[in-house]
Design a protein around this motif. Sequence first.
Motif, PDB file in Angstrom:
ATOM      1  N   ALA A 113       0.788  -1.493   0.038  1.00 41.24           N
ATOM      2  CA  ALA A 113      -0.093  -0.165  -0.115  1.00 41.24           C
ATOM      3  C   ALA A 113       0.910   1.242  -0.035  1.00 41.24           C
ATOM      4  CB  ALA A 113      -0.933  -0.159   1.293  1.00 41.24           C
ATOM      5  N   LYS A 114       2.128   1.349   0.525  1.00 40.12           N
ATOM      6  CA  LYS A 114       2.916   2.210   0.653  1.00 40.12           C
ATOM      7  C   LYS A 114       3.840   2.370  -0.685  1.00 40.12           C
ATOM      8  CE  LYS A 114       6.524   4.868   3.140  1.00 40.12           C
ATOM      9  NZ  LYS A 114       7.208   5.112   4.292  1.00 40.12           N
ATOM     10  N   GLY A 115       3.644   3.271  -1.627  1.00 41.21           N
ATOM     11  CA  GLY A 115       4.244   3.381  -2.740  1.00 41.21           C
ATOM     12  C   GLY A 115       3.362   2.862  -4.075  1.00 41.21           C
ATOM     13  N   GLY A 116       2.254   1.659  -3.574  1.00 35.05           N
ATOM     14  CA  GLY A 116       1.693   1.083  -4.414  1.00 35.05           C
ATOM     15  C   GLY A 116       2.372   0.179  -5.433  1.00 35.05           C
ATOM     16  N   ARG A 117       3.833  -0.149  -5.019  1.00 38.14           N
ATOM     17  CA  ARG A 117       4.645  -0.899  -5.724  1.00 38.14           C
ATOM     18  C   ARG A 117       4.879  -2.450  -5.474  1.00 38.14           C
ATOM     19  NH1 ARG A 117       9.865  -1.409  -3.789  1.00 38.14           N
ATOM     20  NH2 ARG A 117      10.124  -0.638  -1.639  1.00 38.14           N
ATOM     21  N   ILE A 137      12.540  -9.575  -6.536  1.00 39.51           N
ATOM     22  CA  ILE A 137      12.517  -7.937  -5.739  1.00 39.51           C
ATOM     23  C   ILE A 137      12.282  -8.423  -4.454  1.00 39.51           C
ATOM     24  CG2 ILE A 137      10.930  -6.270  -5.903  1.00 39.51           C
ATOM     25  CD1 ILE A 137      10.259  -6.610  -8.895  1.00 39.51           C
ATOM     26  N   SER A 138      12.757  -7.418  -3.487  1.00 38.03           N
ATOM     27  CA  SER A 138      12.619  -7.618  -2.169  1.00 38.03           C
ATOM     28  C   SER A 138      12.152  -6.113  -1.608  1.00 38.03           C
ATOM     29  CB  SER A 138      14.153  -7.619  -1.403  1.00 38.03           C
ATOM     30  OG  SER A 138      14.411  -9.269  -1.832  1.00 38.03           O
ATOM     31  N   ILE A 139      11.469  -6.044  -0.691  1.00 34.69           N
ATOM     32  CA  ILE A 139      10.974  -4.568  -0.337  1.00 34.69           C
ATOM     33  C   ILE A 139      12.217  -3.883   0.145  1.00 34.69           C
ATOM     34  CG2 ILE A 139      10.632  -5.561   2.138  1.00 34.69           C
ATOM     35  CD1 ILE A 139       8.126  -3.860   2.347  1.00 34.69           C
ATOM     36  N   ASP A 140      13.052  -4.232   1.194  1.00 34.65           N
ATOM     37  CA  ASP A 140      14.025  -3.307   1.445  1.00 34.65           C
ATOM     38  C   ASP A 140      15.054  -3.035   0.788  1.00 34.65           C
ATOM     39  OD1 ASP A 140      14.935  -5.798   1.444  1.00 34.65           O
ATOM     40  OD2 ASP A 140      15.995  -5.928   3.333  1.00 34.65           O
ATOM     41  N   SER A 141      15.161  -3.313  -0.831  1.00 37.81           N
ATOM     42  CA  SER A 141      16.240  -3.368  -1.516  1.00 37.81           C
ATOM     43  C   SER A 141      15.847  -2.968  -3.051  1.00 37.81           C
ATOM     44  CB  SER A 141      17.237  -4.551  -1.525  1.00 37.81           C
ATOM     45  OG  SER A 141      16.341  -5.657  -2.017  1.00 37.81           O
ATOM     46  N   SER A 142      14.825  -2.305  -3.105  1.00 31.81           N
ATOM     47  CA  SER A 142      14.273  -1.957  -4.394  1.00 31.81           C
ATOM     48  C   SER A 142      13.353  -0.801  -4.326  1.00 31.81           C
ATOM     49  CB  SER A 142      13.268  -2.911  -5.140  1.00 31.81           C
ATOM     50  OG  SER A 142      12.153  -3.328  -4.409  1.00 31.81           O
ATOM     51  N   ALA A 143      12.943   0.013  -5.514  1.00 32.67           N
ATOM     52  CA  ALA A 143      12.235   1.069  -5.501  1.00 32.67           C
ATOM     53  C   ALA A 143      11.624   1.324  -6.973  1.00 32.67           C
ATOM     54  CB  ALA A 143      13.105   2.312  -5.236  1.00 32.67           C
ATOM     55  N   PHE A 144      10.293   1.773  -6.837  1.00 29.80           N
ATOM     56  CA  PHE A 144       9.585   2.092  -8.142  1.00 29.80           C
ATOM     57  C   PHE A 144       8.893   3.426  -7.793  1.00 29.80           C
ATOM     58  CE2 PHE A 144       6.384   1.614 -11.453  1.00 29.80           C
ATOM     59  CZ  PHE A 144       7.134   0.979 -12.447  1.00 29.80           C
ATOM     60  N   ASN A 145       9.422   4.420  -8.145  1.00 27.30           N
ATOM     61  CA  ASN A 145       8.954   5.754  -7.661  1.00 27.30           C
ATOM     62  C   ASN A 145       8.620   6.603  -8.860  1.00 27.30           C
ATOM     63  OD1 ASN A 145       8.571   7.814  -5.579  1.00 27.30           O
ATOM     64  ND2 ASN A 145      10.423   8.719  -6.436  1.00 27.30           N
ATOM     65  N   LEU A 146       7.456   7.150  -8.784  1.00 27.22           N
ATOM     66  CA  LEU A 146       7.088   8.468  -9.753  1.00 27.22           C
ATOM     67  C   LEU A 146       7.117   9.478  -9.283  1.00 27.22           C
ATOM     68  CD1 LEU A 146       5.852   8.490 -12.638  1.00 27.22           C
ATOM     69  CD2 LEU A 146       3.646   8.391 -11.647  1.00 27.22           C
ATOM     70  N   THR A 157       5.990   9.309  -5.136  1.00 24.58           N
ATOM     71  CA  THR A 157       4.611   8.430  -4.872  1.00 24.58           C
ATOM     72  C   THR A 157       5.363   7.157  -3.883  1.00 24.58           C
ATOM     73  OG1 THR A 157       5.353   6.846  -6.628  1.00 24.58           O
ATOM     74  CG2 THR A 157       3.566   8.448  -6.900  1.00 24.58           C
ATOM     75  N   GLN A 158       6.495   7.127  -3.510  1.00 26.91           N
ATOM     76  CA  GLN A 158       7.088   6.138  -2.710  1.00 26.91           C
ATOM     77  C   GLN A 158       6.722   6.586  -1.416  1.00 26.91           C
ATOM     78  OE1 GLN A 158      11.326   5.835  -3.274  1.00 26.91           O
ATOM     79  NE2 GLN A 158      11.890   7.487  -2.311  1.00 26.91           N
ATOM     80  N   TYR A 238      14.665   1.065  -9.406  1.00 32.43           N
ATOM     81  CA  TYR A 238      16.024   0.615  -8.485  1.00 32.43           C
ATOM     82  C   TYR A 238      15.558  -0.823  -8.147  1.00 32.43           C
ATOM     83  CZ  TYR A 238      19.657   0.563  -5.001  1.00 32.43           C
ATOM     84  OH  TYR A 238      20.769   0.090  -4.152  1.00 32.43           O
ATOM     85  N   ASN A 239      16.829  -1.687  -8.090  1.00 27.19           N
ATOM     86  CA  ASN A 239      16.639  -2.799  -7.679  1.00 27.19           C
ATOM     87  C   ASN A 239      18.287  -3.224  -7.214  1.00 27.19           C
ATOM     88  OD1 ASN A 239      15.488  -5.174  -6.683  1.00 27.19           O
ATOM     89  ND2 ASN A 239      15.553  -6.192  -8.505  1.00 27.19           N
ATOM     90  N   GLU A 240      18.418  -3.846  -6.062  1.00 27.69           N
ATOM     91  CA  GLU A 240      19.570  -4.410  -5.611  1.00 27.69           C
ATOM     92  C   GLU A 240      19.388  -6.037  -6.072  1.00 27.69           C
ATOM     93  OE1 GLU A 240      20.696  -3.717  -1.654  1.00 27.69           O
ATOM     94  OE2 GLU A 240      20.936  -1.597  -1.856  1.00 27.69           O
ATOM     95  N   LEU A 241      20.111  -6.582  -7.003  1.00 30.15           N
ATOM     96  CA  LEU A 241      20.213  -7.847  -7.372  1.00 30.15           C
ATOM     97  C   LEU A 241      20.870  -8.820  -6.334  1.00 30.15           C
ATOM     98  CD1 LEU A 241      21.069  -7.748 -10.874  1.00 30.15           C
ATOM     99  CD2 LEU A 241      19.139  -7.338 -10.168  1.00 30.15           C
ATOM    100  N   ARG A 242      20.338  -9.721  -6.009  1.00 34.55           N
ATOM    101  CA  ARG A 242      20.633 -10.761  -4.845  1.00 34.55           C
ATOM    102  C   ARG A 242      21.155 -11.998  -5.708  1.00 34.55           C
ATOM    103  NH1 ARG A 242      20.674  -7.024  -2.121  1.00 34.55           N
ATOM    104  NH2 ARG A 242      19.660  -6.689  -0.155  1.00 34.55           N
ATOM    105  N   GLN A 243      22.151 -12.725  -4.946  1.00 30.95           N
ATOM    106  CA  GLN A 243      22.754 -14.050  -5.420  1.00 30.95           C
ATOM    107  C   GLN A 243      21.678 -14.962  -5.466  1.00 30.95           C
ATOM    108  OE1 GLN A 243      25.913 -15.478  -3.090  1.00 30.95           O
ATOM    109  NE2 GLN A 243      26.310 -17.152  -4.573  1.00 30.95           N
TER     110      GLN A 243
END
Length: 638
Positions: A113-117, A137-146, A157-158, A238-243
């Motif tokens: 609900a926060k950021g709608g992402r 995708i992880s909540i603490d290491s990504s962003a989708f912000n308008l 929006t984030q 933004y996204n932090e890729l994980r192994q």
Amino acid sequence: MNKENIIGLVLIFALLIAYSIFMTPSKEEIEKQKTRQDSIAALQQKQVDSIRQAAKVAAVLQEQSAPSRQALTDTANMAAFYSDKYGAFAKAVEGEEKVFTIESDVLRLGISAKGGRLVSAELKNYKTFDTLPLNLISIDSSAFNLAFFSNNRIIRTQDLFFTPYWYATENNGEEKMSVSGDQELVFAMRLYTSNGDGYIEYKYTIPGNQYMTGLSLAFSGMSKYVDANLSSLNLEWYNELRQQEKHLETEKNASTILYRYLNDETGQLSETKDGSESLKTKVKWIAFKQQFFTTTLIADEAFMSSDISTKTNPDPPSNRYLKSMLANISLPFQSSEQFTIPMKLYIGPNKYSILNKYDLNLERQVPLGWSFFLLHGINRYAVIPVFNFLEGFNLNYGIIILILTILLKIVLAPLTYKTYTSSAKMRVLKPEIEELNQKYPKKEDAMKKQQAMMDLYRKAGVNPMSGCLPVLFQMPILIALFRFFPSSIELRQQSFLWAHDLSTYDSILDLPFNIPFYGDHVSLFTLLMTVSTVAYTFVQNKMMDTGQNQMPGMKLMMYLMPIMFLGFFNNYSAGLSYYYFLANILTFAQMWLIRRFINEDKIRAQIAANKKKPTKVSGFQKRLEEMAKQRGYKTPKR
């Protein structure tokens, strides 16, 4: 100073005085300018006051206890601060950070609900190398912000809370939803204005059995809240890729950002080092690609432009950290009562057969040697179709690689036969070649010796290059398969014999230390490949030994090369090492069969018969003899 100079100076001063009088603003213009400057100063002061007020509130919140803090939050000062900072969206600052889950046959998505992402994207049919859920995708290491301007404010929006909207009545109010098969589920998150007369919508369309999700950004009733002269919006992705794979360095060196311009041209950032690029023209899609998986944002029309970058954090936030990917995307926009930006989001495997069907050049994310048409042509039109056909029989992938290798050897059998017969002819001529070496032992007689050998080859009907050309023809196939096996997701986590995963290295012994250029383990398939390659080199040198002196150190280098590659392949795909080992073994088998059917006495008789026939001088031979004449050498009589 003469008369003309004095007149010129007078005219210049007169022009300057006239210009200053003409350009001097009137009293009304001075008043307007003063009013404008006062307005700007007041706006700047208001912004400074807002910042100071926010800092003051934050300081008080830090000092006071929890009850006092809550009391201050409810004061008119805080409400005024939110209203000043967020304007029409002030009421969306507070809310419950709830996550809505949508599960399809292949994906499990979490939408906050926060950021709608999207805050999670799990691929249900895949696991990490250590059997954990595979989440791209992880909540603490990504962003989708308008980000956009609303009445001279920057809205992000984030920072704001969206309201869920269920398009299907049967899902109304549900926090967990599911969809399967050919059906589609449509779910939206809406960012409403404080008055409720307009909203921004993130609309998700999730099919039941596909990795491609519809994502559209819709603006409804927002014309008075978005600046009228706004022609673009900024989307920060933004996204932090994980192994996800066993060997971190191999996965890191296969991870980067790829993109496709609207005119079909594709490109990518460096895989082995950090980089950035500004895409100034229209872009069709941008992909955050890992070794076997990708998250790709696709425009229905086109993105206006984008700034992309990859970065490796020197202080990783976790031991599974891979790389950081960022794309600042410019979205086309026009202020109206209803406006929609349709997009798609592919979250799934880098599998050629899946990506190719979308007809968007998404398959370029699978590294098949795209820089050279022959390499990707071999993989696309030969290797992959055969590989996919054999998959249909539900065979172990080790057996599939074996069958594929046998089929390739059958196709290349005529070239192998040509190579062997050429070496057999050279062996028959070996005594005569040695005689020429003894006849012309001096370096200054090199041209004479070369002429004599060319004359011998011509009379015997032997082409010394015929043994090399088949090898050159096979090189593109070897290189194409070198690209295919490490990038084939079909081999991922597929076991064969002692190898647990054919897409990465096999290990029969884990070392307690790390050997430079080799690693901390022993790959048996790599050892077998190296031993068989050295043995093949030895046999090949025996076959091709015609008495000619090779370049100094050439033989030694031919033996050292496989040993040097041992360190490289030790950390590479076991499937590739296994293929090269099979190719060497099958080549030995082919050579043994061909040797049984080739009669060297018959070849010797044929060469003797060729020597009696009249010979035709080739263009190359004519040029060689002409060069010899220019240097004072006599050409041999025919």
